[in-house]
Design a protein around this motif. Structure first.
Motif, PDB file in Angstrom:
ATOM      1  N   ALA A 110      14.691 -37.797  18.262  1.00 48.40           N
ATOM      2  CA  ALA A 110      15.664 -38.407  19.171  1.00 48.40           C
ATOM      3  C   ALA A 110      15.000 -38.849  20.472  1.00 48.40           C
ATOM      4  O   ALA A 110      15.249 -39.950  20.971  1.00 48.40           O
ATOM      5  N   GLU A 111      14.149 -37.995  21.016  1.00 48.93           N
ATOM      6  CA  GLU A 111      13.460 -38.327  22.265  1.00 48.93           C
ATOM      7  C   GLU A 111      12.545 -39.533  22.091  1.00 48.93           C
ATOM      8  O   GLU A 111      12.364 -40.322  23.021  1.00 48.93           O
ATOM      9  N   THR A 112      11.969 -39.677  20.903  1.00 50.61           N
ATOM     10  CA  THR A 112      11.088 -40.815  20.627  1.00 50.61           C
ATOM     11  C   THR A 112      11.878 -42.105  20.501  1.00 50.61           C
ATOM     12  O   THR A 112      11.505 -43.142  21.064  1.00 50.61           O
ATOM     13  N   MET A 113      12.968 -42.064  19.776  1.00 51.82           N
ATOM     14  CA  MET A 113      13.729 -43.281  19.491  1.00 51.82           C
ATOM     15  C   MET A 113      14.591 -43.720  20.660  1.00 51.82           C
ATOM     16  O   MET A 113      14.743 -44.912  20.908  1.00 51.82           O
ATOM     17  N   GLU A 167       5.704 -53.679  16.005  1.00 49.85           N
ATOM     18  CA  GLU A 167       5.229 -52.353  16.429  1.00 49.85           C
ATOM     19  C   GLU A 167       5.360 -51.329  15.308  1.00 49.85           C
ATOM     20  O   GLU A 167       4.578 -50.380  15.228  1.00 49.85           O
ATOM     21  N   ALA A 168       6.365 -51.512  14.444  1.00 52.95           N
ATOM     22  CA  ALA A 168       6.535 -50.617  13.305  1.00 52.95           C
ATOM     23  C   ALA A 168       5.561 -50.973  12.182  1.00 52.95           C
ATOM     24  O   ALA A 168       4.914 -50.098  11.594  1.00 52.95           O
ATOM     25  N   ARG A 169       5.437 -52.264  11.884  1.00 50.08           N
ATOM     26  CA  ARG A 169       4.557 -52.705  10.786  1.00 50.08           C
ATOM     27  C   ARG A 169       3.092 -52.404  11.077  1.00 50.08           C
ATOM     28  O   ARG A 169       2.278 -52.297  10.155  1.00 50.08           O
ATOM     29  N   ARG A 170       2.764 -52.233  12.332  1.00 48.91           N
ATOM     30  CA  ARG A 170       1.385 -51.960  12.720  1.00 48.91           C
ATOM     31  C   ARG A 170       0.855 -50.688  12.058  1.00 48.91           C
ATOM     32  O   ARG A 170      -0.346 -50.541  11.870  1.00 48.91           O
ATOM     33  N   GLU A 171       1.745 -49.776  11.686  1.00 50.98           N
ATOM     34  CA  GLU A 171       1.302 -48.508  11.107  1.00 50.98           C
ATOM     35  C   GLU A 171       1.502 -48.437   9.595  1.00 50.98           C
ATOM     36  O   GLU A 171       1.452 -47.365   9.007  1.00 50.98           O
ATOM     37  N   ASP A 172       1.706 -49.605   8.964  1.00 49.54           N
ATOM     38  CA  ASP A 172       1.667 -49.635   7.500  1.00 49.54           C
ATOM     39  C   ASP A 172       0.309 -49.148   7.006  1.00 49.54           C
ATOM     40  O   ASP A 172      -0.730 -49.454   7.608  1.00 49.54           O
ATOM     41  N   ARG A 173       0.307 -48.411   5.907  1.00 48.36           N
ATOM     42  CA  ARG A 173      -0.953 -48.041   5.255  1.00 48.36           C
ATOM     43  C   ARG A 173      -1.055 -48.666   3.865  1.00 48.36           C
ATOM     44  O   ARG A 173      -2.123 -48.642   3.256  1.00 48.36           O
ATOM     45  N   ILE A 174       0.040 -49.207   3.387  1.00 52.00           N
ATOM     46  CA  ILE A 174       0.049 -49.896   2.098  1.00 52.00           C
ATOM     47  C   ILE A 174       1.240 -50.838   2.139  1.00 52.00           C
ATOM     48  O   ILE A 174       2.189 -50.631   2.889  1.00 52.00           O
ATOM     49  N   VAL A 180      -3.919 -44.145  27.394  1.00 51.85           N
ATOM     50  CA  VAL A 180      -3.460 -45.065  26.356  1.00 51.85           C
ATOM     51  C   VAL A 180      -2.078 -45.597  26.724  1.00 51.85           C
ATOM     52  O   VAL A 180      -1.348 -44.983  27.508  1.00 51.85           O
ATOM     53  N   ASP A 181      -1.724 -46.746  26.131  1.00 54.83           N
ATOM     54  CA  ASP A 181      -0.441 -47.374  26.447  1.00 54.83           C
ATOM     55  C   ASP A 181       0.572 -47.198  25.321  1.00 54.83           C
ATOM     56  O   ASP A 181       1.505 -47.973  25.190  1.00 54.83           O
ATOM     57  N   PHE A 182       0.381 -46.185  24.469  1.00 56.27           N
ATOM     58  CA  PHE A 182       1.334 -45.900  23.398  1.00 56.27           C
ATOM     59  C   PHE A 182       1.788 -44.449  23.505  1.00 56.27           C
ATOM     60  O   PHE A 182       1.125 -43.625  24.129  1.00 56.27           O
ATOM     61  N   TRP A 183       2.932 -44.153  22.902  1.00 53.97           N
ATOM     62  CA  TRP A 183       3.458 -42.795  22.933  1.00 53.97           C
ATOM     63  C   TRP A 183       2.853 -41.975  21.792  1.00 53.97           C
ATOM     64  O   TRP A 183       2.421 -42.505  20.773  1.00 53.97           O
ATOM     65  N   TYR A 184       2.831 -40.702  21.976  1.00 52.16           N
ATOM     66  CA  TYR A 184       2.535 -39.740  20.923  1.00 52.16           C
ATOM     67  C   TYR A 184       3.102 -38.398  21.381  1.00 52.16           C
ATOM     68  O   TYR A 184       3.372 -38.223  22.583  1.00 52.16           O
ATOM     69  N   PRO A 185       3.333 -37.458  20.485  1.00 47.37           N
ATOM     70  CA  PRO A 185       3.865 -36.159  20.915  1.00 47.37           C
ATOM     71  C   PRO A 185       2.804 -35.383  21.685  1.00 47.37           C
ATOM     72  O   PRO A 185       1.953 -34.720  21.096  1.00 47.37           O
ATOM     73  N   ASP A 186       2.858 -35.483  23.003  1.00 42.88           N
ATOM     74  CA  ASP A 186       1.828 -34.903  23.864  1.00 42.88           C
ATOM     75  C   ASP A 186       2.285 -33.564  24.431  1.00 42.88           C
ATOM     76  O   ASP A 186       3.317 -33.020  24.035  1.00 42.88           O
ATOM     77  N   TYR A 202      -2.428 -38.213  14.037  1.00 44.94           N
ATOM     78  CA  TYR A 202      -3.813 -37.815  14.295  1.00 44.94           C
ATOM     79  C   TYR A 202      -4.649 -39.017  14.746  1.00 44.94           C
ATOM     80  O   TYR A 202      -5.564 -38.886  15.574  1.00 44.94           O
ATOM     81  N   ARG A 203      -4.352 -40.178  14.211  1.00 46.94           N
ATOM     82  CA  ARG A 203      -5.045 -41.388  14.650  1.00 46.94           C
ATOM     83  C   ARG A 203      -4.771 -41.640  16.134  1.00 46.94           C
ATOM     84  O   ARG A 203      -5.682 -41.975  16.909  1.00 46.94           O
ATOM     85  N   ARG A 204      -3.524 -41.482  16.517  1.00 45.11           N
ATOM     86  CA  ARG A 204      -3.172 -41.657  17.939  1.00 45.11           C
ATOM     87  C   ARG A 204      -3.832 -40.587  18.805  1.00 45.11           C
ATOM     88  O   ARG A 204      -4.308 -40.880  19.907  1.00 45.11           O
ATOM     89  N   PHE A 205      -3.837 -39.347  18.313  1.00 48.98           N
ATOM     90  CA  PHE A 205      -4.494 -38.278  19.074  1.00 48.98           C
ATOM     91  C   PHE A 205      -5.957 -38.628  19.336  1.00 48.98           C
ATOM     92  O   PHE A 205      -6.465 -38.461  20.445  1.00 48.98           O
TER      93      PHE A 205
END
Length: 386
Positions: A214-217, A313-320, A352-358, A336-339
């Motif tokens: 919820a906090e992320t979205m 921004e969502a499609r950027r993290e596609d892996r397949i 960095v200019d992106f969010w992650y659970p910090d 982990y990639r963001r970390f």
């Protein structure tokens, strides 16, 4: 799309504390960290039993001399090496997180820590102070937050697709502990003991996961006050196995959260529904590749992971490509990639200019649990959040 190309000057030299043979979450830490060549596992204190931990580390390919008996020896010995570790993941029971994370930060190491960071908000603030003052990254493994459809929901809300956010319904009610399984399962038992689990069972164990979604979205998810009702339906438990939380947000929106370990028949049950003045979205972690998008007066739409219509921004993290499923391992790998990117940037004095659970997100989870417990023990009264 993520395709495995090098993203760092060098892989982060990395160790683990805990996560040994028999760990429920050790493998997903290693799998996710190693997936994009962002981390290199060089050392560890994998088990409370030194010999068992050493044997396990060797089986992972870690040099025998870098399989240490405990985290203190790990940090001290690695600090002497020119190729010593730069980061550590903490995959141990809750009651050890604070002391290990504090020791890692004091040793100048970045950390990835299982939630909760600690047991009290005062401890969390101390860890925040240490990390911020030393420009060190602490990532918290709120695993499913790394799924691309969570980013899609974030973008839809920020672009106004839902209108004014009015209601957020969160739930994480599974059923695995509907009976006294802890009597025969040590991995379950420690989760229900205040000394090892902290002041809460299900609020801290699963409630904070969906809270972070919820906090992320919803970027302005700021709690004004809350009320919490808890109960131990299995009478022998000291900590709650079911909890309901009501929250008023500063924006005027309202939120609810149901956390439970006794929802018979439910395998997992983590779900979030966000209701706006124009539309609603709903995401369910047991069907993570679809998000329901429901516009008032129109047919329900199902947004598919990998769809060309998703926000960039969502499609950027596609892996397949779209049509194939992605799940928890992919979401963790994205985190982990963001970390790793954040850790390298911090090493260069950058942010960095992106969010992650910090660490701030981790501290917020600790505060939320503390406030929920305060409300529950005071007769489920309303508690101011600030």
């Amino acid at each position: 799309m993520i395709n495995g190309e090098k993203i760092l000057d060098h892989p982060i030299r990395w160790a683990m504390v805990g996560g040994g043979r028999g760990s429920q979450i050790g493998y997903i830490h290693r799998s996710s960290a190693l997936r994009d060549n962002s981390f290199q596992l060089l050392a560890g204190a994998f088990d409370i039993n030194p010999e068992r931990g050493r044997d396990f580390g060797i089986q992972l390919g870690v040099a025998p001399e870098r399989c240490y008996p405990d985290y203190k020896t790990l940090f001290a010995e690695e600090a002497k090496r020119p190729d010593g570790i730069e980061a550590v993941s903490i995959a141990t029971p809750n009651g050890t997180h604070y002391e290990i994370c504090k020791a890692a930060l004091t040793a100048g190491l970045h950390a990835v820590c299982e939630k909760p960071l600690c047991f009290t908000h005062a401890q969390a603030k101390e860890l925040v102070r240490l990390a911020d003052s030393r420009n060190l990254v602490v990532g918290v493994t709120y695993g499913y937050s790394g799924h691309e459809l969570i980013e899609q929901g974030r973008q839809m809300i920020s672009h106004g697709d839902l209108g004014e956010i009015r209601i957020i319904r969160m739930q994480f009610p599974y059923g695995a502990y509907a009976s006294t399984v802890e009597e025969k399962d040590p991995a379950a038992k420690w989760r229900m003991e205040p000394k090892t689990a902290g002041p809460s069972f299900v609020l801290g164990d699963v409630g904070t996961h969906v809270l972070f979604l919820a906090e992320t979205m919803v970027s302005d998810f700021k709690i004004k006050n809350l009320l919490c009702l808890t109960k131990s339906f299995v009478k022998t438990r000291q900590l709650e196995d079911n909890a309901f939380v009501l929250m008023n947000l500063e924006s005027g929106a309202q939120a609810t959260c149901w956390s439970s370990a006794i929802n018979c028949g439910a395998l997992h049950g983590q779900k979030i529904r966000i209701i706006g003045s124009k539309a609603s979205i709903e995401w369910f972690d047991e069907r993570p590749n679809q998000m329901s998008y429901e516009v008032e007066g129109e047919p329900v739409r199902i947004l598919e992971r990998g769809g060309a219509y998703l926000y960039p921004e969502a499609r950027r993290e596609d892996r397949i490509s779209g049509g194939h499923s992605e799940g928890l391992f992919d979401a963790w790998a994205n985190l982990y990639r963001r970390f790793a990117i954040a850790m390298q940037a911090a090493g260069k004095g950058k942010k960095v200019d992106f969010w992650y659970p910090d660490i701030h997100a981790g501290a917020q989870g600790v505060k939320w649990v503390e406030k929920c417990v305060e409300s529950a023990v005071n007769g489920s009264s309303w508690v101011d959040y600030n």
